[in-house]
Design an enzyme around this catalytic site. Structure first.
Site, mmCIF file in Angstrom:
data_model
loop_
_atom_site.group_PDB
_atom_site.id
_atom_site.type_symbol
_atom_site.label_atom_id
_atom_site.label_comp_id
_atom_site.label_asym_id
_atom_site.label_seq_id
_atom_site.Cartn_x
_atom_site.Cartn_y
_atom_site.Cartn_z
ATOM 1 N N ASP A 139 31.491 39.751 42.411
ATOM 2 C CA ASP A 139 32.056 41.138 42.374
ATOM 3 C C ASP A 139 31.713 41.710 43.835
ATOM 4 O OD1 ASP A 139 33.826 42.755 40.734
ATOM 5 O OD2 ASP A 139 32.048 44.588 41.122
ATOM 6 N N ARG A 162 41.310 36.582 34.675
ATOM 7 C CA ARG A 162 41.699 36.443 33.496
ATOM 8 C C ARG A 162 43.143 35.916 32.951
ATOM 9 N NH1 ARG A 162 39.474 42.225 31.283
ATOM 10 N NH2 ARG A 162 40.351 42.521 33.432
ATOM 11 N N ARG A 183 34.807 33.365 29.113
ATOM 12 C CA ARG A 183 34.560 34.562 28.787
ATOM 13 C C ARG A 183 34.245 34.780 27.433
ATOM 14 N NH1 ARG A 183 33.272 38.613 29.067
ATOM 15 N NH2 ARG A 183 34.581 40.356 29.736
ATOM 16 N N ARG A 191 42.181 37.951 43.290
ATOM 17 C CA ARG A 191 41.558 37.629 42.049
ATOM 18 C C ARG A 191 42.055 36.441 41.294
ATOM 19 N NH1 ARG A 191 39.634 42.991 40.744
ATOM 20 N NH2 ARG A 191 38.485 42.174 39.053
ATOM 21 N N TYR A 225 32.218 53.767 43.746
ATOM 22 C CA TYR A 225 31.256 53.142 42.427
ATOM 23 C C TYR A 225 29.894 53.914 42.341
ATOM 24 C CZ TYR A 225 35.217 50.382 41.449
ATOM 25 O OH TYR A 225 36.432 49.883 41.273
HETATM 26 O O1 1CP Z 1 39.173 35.589 42.069
HETATM 27 C C1 1CP Z 1 38.477 36.223 41.738
HETATM 28 O O2 1CP Z 1 38.735 37.274 40.643
HETATM 29 C C2 1CP Z 1 37.265 36.527 42.803
HETATM 30 C C3 1CP Z 1 36.136 37.487 42.182
HETATM 31 C C4 1CP Z 1 36.412 38.934 42.275
HETATM 32 C C5 1CP Z 1 36.763 39.916 43.233
HETATM 33 C C6 1CP Z 1 37.482 39.572 44.628
HETATM 34 C C7 1CP Z 1 36.175 39.727 41.212
HETATM 35 C C8 1CP Z 1 35.508 39.243 39.761
HETATM 36 N N1 1CP Z 1 36.062 41.034 41.661
HETATM 37 C C9 1CP Z 1 36.572 41.084 42.899
HETATM 38 C C10 1CP Z 1 36.634 42.267 43.821
HETATM 39 C C11 1CP Z 1 36.632 43.769 43.221
HETATM 40 N N2 1CP Z 1 35.929 44.230 42.194
HETATM 41 C C12 1CP Z 1 37.408 44.637 43.779
HETATM 42 C C13 1CP Z 1 38.235 44.730 44.989
HETATM 43 C C14 1CP Z 1 39.651 44.040 44.864
HETATM 44 C C15 1CP Z 1 40.638 44.935 43.929
HETATM 45 O O3 1CP Z 1 40.657 46.223 44.317
HETATM 46 O O4 1CP Z 1 40.970 44.506 42.712
HETATM 47 C C16 1CP Z 1 37.022 45.908 43.007
HETATM 48 C C17 1CP Z 1 37.696 47.313 43.182
HETATM 49 C C18 1CP Z 1 36.053 45.569 42.031
HETATM 50 C C19 1CP Z 1 35.471 46.423 40.993
HETATM 51 C C20 1CP Z 1 35.790 45.911 39.443
HETATM 52 N N3 1CP Z 1 34.753 44.798 38.890
HETATM 53 C C21 1CP Z 1 37.037 46.072 38.644
HETATM 54 C C22 1CP Z 1 37.933 47.251 38.941
HETATM 55 C C23 1CP Z 1 38.161 47.990 37.877
HETATM 56 C C24 1CP Z 1 37.253 49.323 37.873
HETATM 57 O O5 1CP Z 1 36.908 49.826 36.872
HETATM 58 O O6 1CP Z 1 37.341 49.953 38.948
HETATM 59 C C25 1CP Z 1 36.571 45.102 37.673
HETATM 60 C C26 1CP Z 1 37.426 45.100 36.325
HETATM 61 C C27 1CP Z 1 35.448 44.514 37.884
HETATM 62 C C28 1CP Z 1 34.737 43.384 36.850
HETATM 63 C C29 1CP Z 1 35.308 42.154 37.356
HETATM 64 N N4 1CP Z 1 35.301 41.635 38.636
HETATM 65 C C30 1CP Z 1 35.689 40.210 38.550
HETATM 66 C C31 1CP Z 1 36.217 40.111 37.462
HETATM 67 C C32 1CP Z 1 36.988 38.687 36.889
HETATM 68 C C33 1CP Z 1 36.212 41.241 36.611
HETATM 69 C C34 1CP Z 1 36.615 41.294 35.093
HETATM 70 C C35 1CP Z 1 35.503 40.907 34.360
HETATM 71 C C36 1CP Z 1 36.004 40.205 33.148
HETATM 72 O O7 1CP Z 1 36.077 39.080 33.140
HETATM 73 O O8 1CP Z 1 36.173 41.049 31.978
#
Ligand code: 1CP
Length: 342
Positions: free
Chosen positions: A72, A27, A36, A23, A147
Site C-alpha cells: 500500500d 478484490r 481476504r 490495482r 492521510y
Molecule cells: O494491484 C494492487 O492492488 C497493488 C497494490 C496497491 C496499490 C498500488 C494497494 C493495495 N494500494 C495501492 C495504492 C493506494 N492505496 C493508493 C493509490 C492508488 C489509488 O488512488 O487507488 C491509495 C490512495 C491508497 C490508499 C488506500 N489503501 C485505499 C483508498 C481508499 C481510502 O480510504 O482513501 C484503500 C481502500 C486502501 C487499502 C488497500 N490497499 C490495497 C488494497 C487491495 C486495499 C484494500 C484492502 C482490502 O482488501 O480490503
C-alpha cells in the site's frame, strides 16, 4: 530479453501496446477474495510470501505486461514511526496537525524501510516470466500527507487544506520528510528488482495551481529528479486534477498517467519530445461488461497514437468488475492489428 512495457516507456515502437491495470491484484479477483476471508489486508501486505503470491495472481490469470508489487502507499511509513490501520482505507492513529507532529517523526535508516516489500519484489522477479515487467510504486508526498494530516480518506480533505493554509512551514517540512523517504524507498525497490516505478498522486488536485506550485511542486520535483538521476524509469500518475495536467506534464518523468477525465490524445500531442502516456479507460465502464469495455478500448486505441502508449485504466479497477471485462480489455489491445484491417 525485451519487455514491451519498458520499450513503450522509452517511446520505442512495439509489436503491440503494453497493458496493465491499476490495482490489478485487488478484490475483483476471486483468488484474492478467498485470501481476504482468511487474512486482514494488513496481514496480507506485511507477509512477503503472501504479497508475492498476490502480486503474481493477476499475471497467472491474464496475459498482462506488468506486475505491480502488492503493498500500500502507507507501507513505508512505519519507518517514520507512523501507526495506522486499514478500515478499509488507511486510518492514522495520531494525525499530524502541527510542527511538533512533524518533529516527532523518526529519523530513518534506509535499510529498514518496508523490508517485506523488498523481499516480495525479489521473490516476484524470480517467478515472473522474463517478458513481464515488475513495477514498484509509492505515494507522492502530497497524497501521503493527505492521510497523515486528515487521518483517513475523506471527501475533499478539508483538514489537510486548512493545514496547508494555516501551517505552510509545517507542511513544507512534512513534504520534505516524505519526499526524502520515498527517494530511498524507490531506490531500494529498483535494487530489489523493480524495472520501473509509479508515483501515485491520487489526491493531486485538492489545491489551486498557484498553491500547488508554491507548496507541493518543489518536493514532488525533487523526488522525481533523484529517482531519475538513479536511472529508474518513472511513471507519474495524477488523479482528479484536470487543472494541473499541464503542470505535471512539465515535471521530469518518462511517462505521464492520467485519469479518464483527461483527453489522453491531447496530452500525447503536447509532448514535443514524444514522452510516453498511460491510461485511461474509466474503470466504471468495465462494470457494464465485455461489450462496453471493448467499445471504449477500441475508441481509445483509435484516438491515441500507439507509439509510447501504455494501456491502463484511469484509476484503480473497481471491486465489482466482472472478469469478462478484464479479458475483453486485454483481448482488444492484443487484437489491435486486426482492428485496423479492412
Ligand atoms: O494491484 C494492487 O492492488 C497493488 C497494490 C496497491 C496499490 C498500488 C494497494 C493495495 N494500494 C495501492 C495504492 C493506494 N492505496 C493508493 C493509490 C492508488 C489509488 O488512488 O487507488 C491509495 C490512495 C491508497 C490508499 C488506500 N489503501 C485505499 C483508498 C481508499 C481510502 O480510504 O482513501 C484503500 C481502500 C486502501 C487499502 C488497500 N490497499 C490495497 C488494497 C487491495 C486495499 C484494500 C484492502 C482490502 O482488501 O480490503
Amino acid at each position: 530479453m525485451s519487455k514491451l512495457l519498458l520499450q513503450a516507456i522509452d517511446c520505442k515502437s512495439t509489436a503491440r501496446r503494453p497493458v496493465w491495470i491499476m490495482r490489478q491484484a485487488g478484490r475483483y479477483l476471486p483468488e484474492y477474495r478467498e485470501l481476504r476471508r482468511r487474512y486482514s489486508f494488513k496481514e496480507l501486505a506485511s507477509s512477503a510470501d503472501l504479497a508475492t503470491e498476490i502480486t503474481l495472481l493477476p499475471c497467472q490469470r491474464f496475459p498482462l505486461d506488468a506486475a505491480i508489487v502488492f503493498a500500500d502507499i502507507m507501507s513505508p511509513l512505519p519507518a517514520l514511526g507512523v501507526e495506522f490501520e486499514f478500515d478499509p482505507g488507511p486510518v492514522v492513529a495520531n494525525p499530524i496537525r502541527d510542527q511538533a507532529g512533524v518533529d516527532a517523526l523518526h529519523d530513518v535508516d534506509p535499510e529498514t524501510i518496508a523490508p517485506e516489500v523488498m523481499t516480495a519484489l525479489k521473490q516476484t522477479r524470480a517467478e515472473l516470466p522474463d517478458e513481464t515487467a515488475l513495477l514498484g510504486f509509492c505515494g507522492a508526498p502530497w497524497t501521503l500527507a493527505a492521510y497523515l494530516v486528515e487521518g483517513r480518506g475523506v471527501k475533499d480533505f478539508p483538514t489537510l487544506r486548512a493545514f496547508a493554509a494555516a501551517e505552510p512551514a509545517a507542511l513544507d517540512a512534512l513534504l520534505a520528510r516524505l519526499a526524502d523517504l520515498m527517494v530511498h524507498y524507490l531506490l531500494n525497490q529498483a535494487r530489489a528488482g523493480a524495472d520501473a516505478v509509479q508515483i501515485f498522486d491520487s489526491w493531486a488536485g485538492l489545491l489551486s495551481l498557484a498553491d500547488w506550485e508554491r507548496l507541493i511542486r518543489p518536493h514532488l520535483q525533487a523526488l522525481l529528479e533523484a529517482v531519475g538521476n538513479a536511472g529508474i524509469p518513472r511513471i507519474l500518475f495524477l488523479q482528479n486534477a484536470p487543472h494541473l495536467v499541464e503542470a505535471y506534464a512539465d515535471l521530469p518523468a518518462e511517462v505521464l498517467a492520467v485519469d479518464w477525465r483527461v483527453d489522453l490524445a491531447a496530452v500525447q500531442g503536447r509532448f514535443q519530445d514524444r514522452r510516453a502516456v498511460q491510461g485511461n479507460i474509466d474503470p466504471a465502464i468495465l462494470l457494464g461488461g465485455a461489450a462496453p469495455t471493448r467499445a471504449a478500448v477500441t475508441e481509445l486505441l483509435q484516438r491515441v497514437d500507439a507509439l509510447g502508449h501504455i494501456v491502463n485504466l484511469g484509476h484503480g479497477i473497481l471491486p465489482d468488475t466482472p472478469l469478462e471485462s478484464v479479458e475483453a480489455l486485454i483481448e482488444t489491445v492484443h487484437n489491435e492489428s486486426e482492428l485496423s484491417r479492412p
